[in-house]
Write a protein that holds these residues in place. Structure first.
Motif, PDB file in Angstrom:
ATOM      1  N   HIS A  30       0.822  -1.211   0.000  1.00  0.00           N
ATOM      2  CA  HIS A  30       0.000   0.000   0.000  1.00  0.00           C
ATOM      3  C   HIS A  30       0.859   1.265   0.000  1.00  0.00           C
ATOM      4  O   HIS A  30       0.476   2.273  -0.602  1.00  0.00           O
ATOM      5  CB  HIS A  30      -0.978  -0.007   1.171  1.00  0.00           C
ATOM      6  CG  HIS A  30      -2.107  -0.971   0.975  1.00  0.00           C
ATOM      7  ND1 HIS A  30      -3.084  -0.795   0.016  1.00  0.00           N
ATOM      8  CD2 HIS A  30      -2.412  -2.139   1.595  1.00  0.00           C
ATOM      9  CE1 HIS A  30      -3.937  -1.800   0.060  1.00  0.00           C
ATOM     10  NE2 HIS A  30      -3.551  -2.636   1.009  1.00  0.00           N
TER      11      HIS A  30
ATOM     12  N   LEU B 213      -0.799   3.167   7.673  1.00  0.00           N
ATOM     13  CA  LEU B 213      -1.065   1.769   7.322  1.00  0.00           C
ATOM     14  C   LEU B 213      -0.501   0.764   8.323  1.00  0.00           C
ATOM     15  O   LEU B 213      -1.051  -0.321   8.492  1.00  0.00           O
ATOM     16  CB  LEU B 213      -0.489   1.472   5.935  1.00  0.00           C
ATOM     17  CG  LEU B 213      -1.145   2.244   4.793  1.00  0.00           C
ATOM     18  CD1 LEU B 213      -0.261   2.223   3.559  1.00  0.00           C
ATOM     19  CD2 LEU B 213      -2.507   1.657   4.491  1.00  0.00           C
TER      20      LEU B 213
ATOM     21  N   LEU C 135      -5.929  -4.610   5.410  1.00  0.00           N
ATOM     22  CA  LEU C 135      -5.080  -4.228   4.282  1.00  0.00           C
ATOM     23  C   LEU C 135      -5.457  -5.010   3.015  1.00  0.00           C
ATOM     24  O   LEU C 135      -5.457  -4.452   1.912  1.00  0.00           O
ATOM     25  CB  LEU C 135      -3.606  -4.436   4.637  1.00  0.00           C
ATOM     26  CG  LEU C 135      -3.085  -3.546   5.760  1.00  0.00           C
ATOM     27  CD1 LEU C 135      -1.730  -4.040   6.258  1.00  0.00           C
ATOM     28  CD2 LEU C 135      -3.010  -2.100   5.325  1.00  0.00           C
TER      29      LEU C 135
END
Length: 171
Positions: free
Chosen positions: A144, A154, A162
């Motif tokens: 990501h 994140l 995720l």
């Protein structure tokens, strides 16, 4: 003459040939990187700040200020020479670590995080596609981040969140 590197972080691993054959060996701060180290390992350890280029000589030590230097001059990251080597006040090998400035736990934590992140990035598919669902949370975070996300945002999410985020972006 080949370039010479010295470990400036706490430690770094390199594949090298020993008396026992081909092995992965841990080298500690102040020790010279083996001349037969793989270029990819050198590049990685340079990128995360664990080693430093010191020139073409195997005669590496630490000057009176605690800086790691080669036999004639220190070579900085930009390739410019720095201070002159002081052979009278230099040590090599394990003695060098005791002459370097103490590292803080914050520096060690940052170094460990950089190494962990680099390992996770190394597991990403080269075509930019999402990793396999069997990969760990750290690999999904780096996926990501590569897609433009913020590591800090994140890193706190669990793996399933995720994976779900990747699926929602593909639709």
């Amino acid at each position: 003459m080949a370039d010479t590197y010295v470990v400036t972080g706490h430690c770094a691993q390199f594949d090298t040939v020993t008396d026992a054959g081909h092995q992965r060996v841990m080298f500690y701060r102040g020790q010279t990187v083996p001349a037969d180290a793989k270029p990819g390992q050198i590049e990685h350890n340079l990128s995360v700040g664990l080693i430093e280029k010191v020139g073409g000589s195997q005669d590496v030590g630490v000057d009176s200020a605690g800086a790691v230097v080669a036999d004639t001059e220190r070579v900085g990251a930009d390739g410019d020479p720095g201070e002159q080597f002081d052979a009278a006040n230099a040590t090599t090998g394990e003695q060098a670590e005791s002459r370097l400035p103490e590292r803080t736990s914050t520096e060690d934590a940052g170094e460990a995080l950089a190494t962990k992140r680099a390992a996770a990035r190394g597991k990403l598919p080269t075509d930019g596609s999402p990793p396999k669902s069997s990969h760990g949370q750290d690999v999904w975070v780096e996926y990501h981040v590569a897609q433009g996300g913020s590591y800090d945002d994140l890193a706190g999410q669990d793996k399933q969140a995720l994976i779900d985020l990747a699926k929602s972006r593909q639709q």
